[in-house]
Design a protein around this motif. Structure first.
Motif, short mmCIF file in Angstrom:
data_model
loop_
_atom_site.label_atom_id
_atom_site.label_comp_id
_atom_site.label_asym_id
_atom_site.label_seq_id
_atom_site.Cartn_x
_atom_site.Cartn_y
_atom_site.Cartn_z
N ALA A 125 0.83 -1.21 0.00
CA ALA A 125 0.00 0.00 0.00
C ALA A 125 0.87 1.26 0.00
O ALA A 125 2.00 1.25 0.48
CB ALA A 125 -0.91 0.00 1.22
N SER A 164 -10.85 -6.26 -4.58
CA SER A 164 -11.31 -7.63 -4.28
C SER A 164 -12.81 -7.77 -4.52
O SER A 164 -13.28 -8.81 -4.99
CB SER A 164 -10.99 -7.99 -2.82
N ALA A 165 -13.56 -6.72 -4.20
CA ALA A 165 -15.00 -6.74 -4.44
C ALA A 165 -15.29 -6.85 -5.94
O ALA A 165 -16.16 -7.60 -6.38
CB ALA A 165 -15.65 -5.49 -3.86
N THR A 198 -0.49 -8.34 -1.97
CA THR A 198 -0.60 -9.78 -1.69
C THR A 198 -1.89 -10.10 -0.95
O THR A 198 -2.50 -11.14 -1.20
CB THR A 198 0.59 -10.25 -0.84
N ALA A 199 -2.29 -9.20 -0.05
CA ALA A 199 -3.48 -9.45 0.77
C ALA A 199 -4.76 -9.03 0.06
O ALA A 199 -5.80 -8.86 0.68
CB ALA A 199 -3.36 -8.75 2.11
N SER A 200 -4.69 -8.84 -1.26
CA SER A 200 -5.93 -8.59 -2.00
C SER A 200 -5.85 -9.29 -3.36
O SER A 200 -5.66 -10.51 -3.39
CB SER A 200 -6.23 -7.09 -2.10
N SER A 221 -5.57 4.19 0.53
CA SER A 221 -4.88 3.07 -0.12
C SER A 221 -5.33 1.74 0.48
O SER A 221 -5.46 0.75 -0.23
CB SER A 221 -3.37 3.26 -0.07
N LEU A 222 -5.60 1.72 1.78
CA LEU A 222 -6.11 0.49 2.41
C LEU A 222 -7.40 0.03 1.74
O LEU A 222 -7.59 -1.14 1.43
CB LEU A 222 -6.34 0.73 3.91
N MET A 223 -8.29 0.99 1.49
CA MET A 223 -9.60 0.63 0.95
C MET A 223 -9.52 0.15 -0.51
O MET A 223 -10.47 -0.45 -1.01
CB MET A 223 -10.57 1.80 1.07
N GLN A 224 -8.39 0.41 -1.19
CA GLN A 224 -8.24 -0.13 -2.54
C GLN A 224 -8.20 -1.65 -2.52
O GLN A 224 -8.55 -2.31 -3.50
CB GLN A 224 -6.97 0.41 -3.22
N MET A 225 -7.78 -2.21 -1.39
CA MET A 225 -7.77 -3.67 -1.26
C MET A 225 -9.20 -4.21 -1.30
O MET A 225 -9.49 -5.19 -1.98
CB MET A 225 -7.11 -4.08 0.07
N ALA A 226 -10.09 -3.55 -0.56
CA ALA A 226 -11.49 -3.99 -0.54
C ALA A 226 -12.13 -3.75 -1.90
O ALA A 226 -12.87 -4.60 -2.42
CB ALA A 226 -12.24 -3.24 0.55
N LYS A 227 -11.81 -2.58 -2.49
CA LYS A 227 -12.41 -2.20 -3.77
C LYS A 227 -12.07 -3.20 -4.88
O LYS A 227 -12.95 -3.71 -5.57
CB LYS A 227 -11.87 -0.81 -4.11
#
Lengths: 283, 323
Positions: free
Chosen positions: A167, A183-184, A209-211, A175-181
């Motif tokens: 991130a 992956s969704a 890696t975590a997304s 930037s954290l929320m880009q992982m959720a975005k």
């Protein structure tokens, strides 16, 4: 008067022994020190002919390697970073972006392109590590989200080539929320039955890696890449011990069941297109 | 004995004064009731004043207060019939994440939360609230169970991050979190997430994709802890307060940036001053949010949830700013 007198020669190279190598014509392998002519290196997909070291390359090189006749169309090229938090560490975020843009000629750390790979239509999102360590901010998140939508709407297989430290801190929670975005969005692609190949290259760590990087229908790695969630330095500090050899390498991940296969860059294009032909024909 | 943080000094002094007065009063020699009442009023004023103006770093400190209620404290208060369910059915039971069904005022919820420990032994047992991959996989298993039985999900977020260790990497920490992000996006039941303490990075987000994501008043949520941010960007831990400001990690900032859906107030001075009241506020809020969400069809829920996260980001396109 000094206390010690140097007897032996210092570690210096005399000017007559210096080998002058003009930039861009030759490349010296960081691992085996073999010097290769640039044109040979390109021919060999930026892999050292002598020790198979995979040079760190960017989106420009990957696009040329994967797309037929080096022909492709870039998408969403106009998206640039904002500065949502007015972030300043040792220098302002906006200045950091400008500097990186000037240095690399890139807008941000990821480019999207579509074209054909051995006749198969694909869309590719590829990171550039040279741009702030390939870090994921809003721009990367948005471009990946759009490339997923593009794949879903056009029923074209998606490749994401990851090469990132994780991130982008200067965008903090954005930037954290880009992982959720991202992956969704992949969940939707999943429902549509369009294949997604995640290509893991050196290095792939942190929030990437975590997304999406671990969510491929196929997780495919280049040899000897560093792939992990936490960085090796953090883990070493936490456990207070040296890490075992090969820890978090592509081979380690394959052994532990998180990578489908490892493919040298020289064989990547053919192997990926064979796989896609096995599983998918456009609806 | 209460633990006071450095910025709570005036409160500490006044509480000491108050106790002295009360002692004198108890001895019965002089009537101090007026002075006591006066001081109590002043104490409330001073508390209001201090806690109204907390900066980022002070909120981080409060979020880590050693007496702050943890997930199980809230769970036992809001759902007294809670039955804990263990294990990911693959490797083991991760103690840093707890979960199970429980009834909140007549409505069954699947409640899942990070769990920290209160003393040294407990902290080790809970791995300081830092889950391993099996914790995230247990959480996902329980969420799927809730989906099967059509029960809403409540997650309580309180972690300094996912565990960075050899075993975590061997068992795929990244994959476990990633899978949760993708699967949570398409859960067919309402998902309510509440940051009750620390919300650090992917370790927090791993149970944090919901229809409503809330933060309690004295908590933080960001991509990295202020300490680690300081050590990476300034190459020293000394800039953690500065990092806390720069990261904009407080509930107000997060809400202002449209990265969370709301803020849940806490008792004066923080949840640890009155855990029962804090639980009551949390319960009320959860019931209210559930009432809004239960009317929506599964398709609507999923559509809106994905839409919400898709809109997060700040970038320019053709020089137009979109945030």
């Amino acid at each position: 008067m000094s206390w010690f007198k140097r007897v032996a020669d210092g570690i210096t190279t005399k000017s007559k022994e210096k080998k002058y190598v003009p930039d861009g014509l030759w490349e010296k392998c960081p691992r085996c020190k073999t010097i290769t002519q640039m044109s040979d290196l390109v021919e060999n997909k930026h892999v050292c002919p002598s020790c198979s070291y995979h040079y760190k390359i960017g989106s420009h090189e990957y696009f040329n390697i994967l797309f037929d006749e080096e022909k492709y169309k870039e998408l969403y090229a106009d998206i640039e970073s904002g500065d949502p938090l007015n972030f300043t560490d040792t220098k302002p975020y906006t200045a950091r972006i400008k500097d990186s843009q000037n240095k690399t000629g890139l807008k941000d750390a990821l480019r999207v392109a579509t074209g054909k790979m051995n006749g198969v239509k694909i869309v590719v999102s590829c990171m550039d590590f040279s741009f702030i360590g390939g870090s994921m901010g809003s721009v990367m998140g948005e471009k990946i989200a759009r490339s997923i939508d593009y794949a879903r709407e056009n029923h074209i297989p998606l490749l994401i080539i990851s090469k990132s430290g994780g991130a982008r801190m200067m965008e903090a929670a954005f930037s954290l929320m880009q992982m959720a975005k991202t992956s969704a969005k992949l969940a939707l692609l999943n429902q549509e039955g369009v294949p997604y190949l995640s290509i893991l290259t050196d290095p792939t760590t942190g929030g990437v890696t975590a997304s999406f990087a671990m969510l491929g229908d196929f997780n495919i790695a280049e040899p000897e890449a560093l792939i992990g969630f936490a960085g090796p330095r953090v883990i070493k500090e936490t456990i207070g011990k040296d890490l075992p050899k090969g820890f978090q390498s592509s081979e380690f991940l394959q052994e532990h069941g998180f990578v489908d296969f490892i493919v040298p860059r020289t064989e990547m294009k053919d192997k990926l297109s064979t796989l896609l032909k096995q599983i998918y024909s456009k609806k | 004995m209460t633990n006071y943080l450095d910025f709570e000094k005036p409160v500490e002094e006044m509480v000491e004064q108050l106790e002295k007065l009360k002692e004198t009063q108890a001895k019965g020699k002089v009537d101090m009731s007026d002075a006591i009442a006066e001081l109590e009023k002043k104490l409330i004023e001073i508390k209001k004043d201090i806690y109204r103006n907390l900066n980022g770093w002070q909120k981080v400190q409060l979020s880590r207060h050693p007496e702050r209620p943890y997930s199980l404290d809230y769970i036992h208060q809001i759902a007294p019939d809670f039955i804990e369910l263990h294990g990911d059915r693959q490797v083991k039971d991760d103690k840093a994440i707890v979960g199970g069904f429980g009834t909140i005022d007549g409505q069954t919820f699947m409640i899942i939360g990070h769990q920290k420990g209160r003393n040294t032994k407990e902290r080790q047992y809970r791995n300081f609230g830092m889950p391993n991959p099996e914790g995230y996989r247990k959480a996902l298993r329980l969420m799927k169970l809730a989906e099967k039985f059509k029960k809403p999900i409540l997650t309580l977020i309180d972690t300094p991050g996912a565990s960075p260790g050899l075993e975590a990497e061997e068992r795929g920490q990244g994959e476990a979190i990633a899978k949760n992000l993708m699967e949570m996006a398409v859960l067919k039941v309402p998902v309510i997430c509440v940051v009750i303490g620390e919300g650090a990075s992917g370790g927090a987000l791993g149970i944090g994709v919901g229809d409503r994501v809330m933060m309690m008043q004295y908590t933080w949520y960001s991509v990295i802890s202020p300490e680690s941010c300081s050590s990476i960007l300034w190459r020293s831990w000394d800039f953690k307060a500065k990092a806390a400001e720069a990261l904009k990690l407080t509930p107000d900032d997060m809400y202002g940036n449209k990265l969370i859906d709301g803020i849940i107030s806490e008792p004066l001075g923080g949840a640890h001053y009155n855990p029962a009241e804090a639980s009551e506020i949390l319960k009320k809020e959860v019931k209210k949010l559930y009432k809004e969400l239960k009317e929506l069809s599964p398709e609507d829920l999923i559509h809106k949830r994905i839409e919400k996260f898709s809109n997060m980001g700040s970038y320019k396109e053709n020089s137009n700013l979109s945030a």
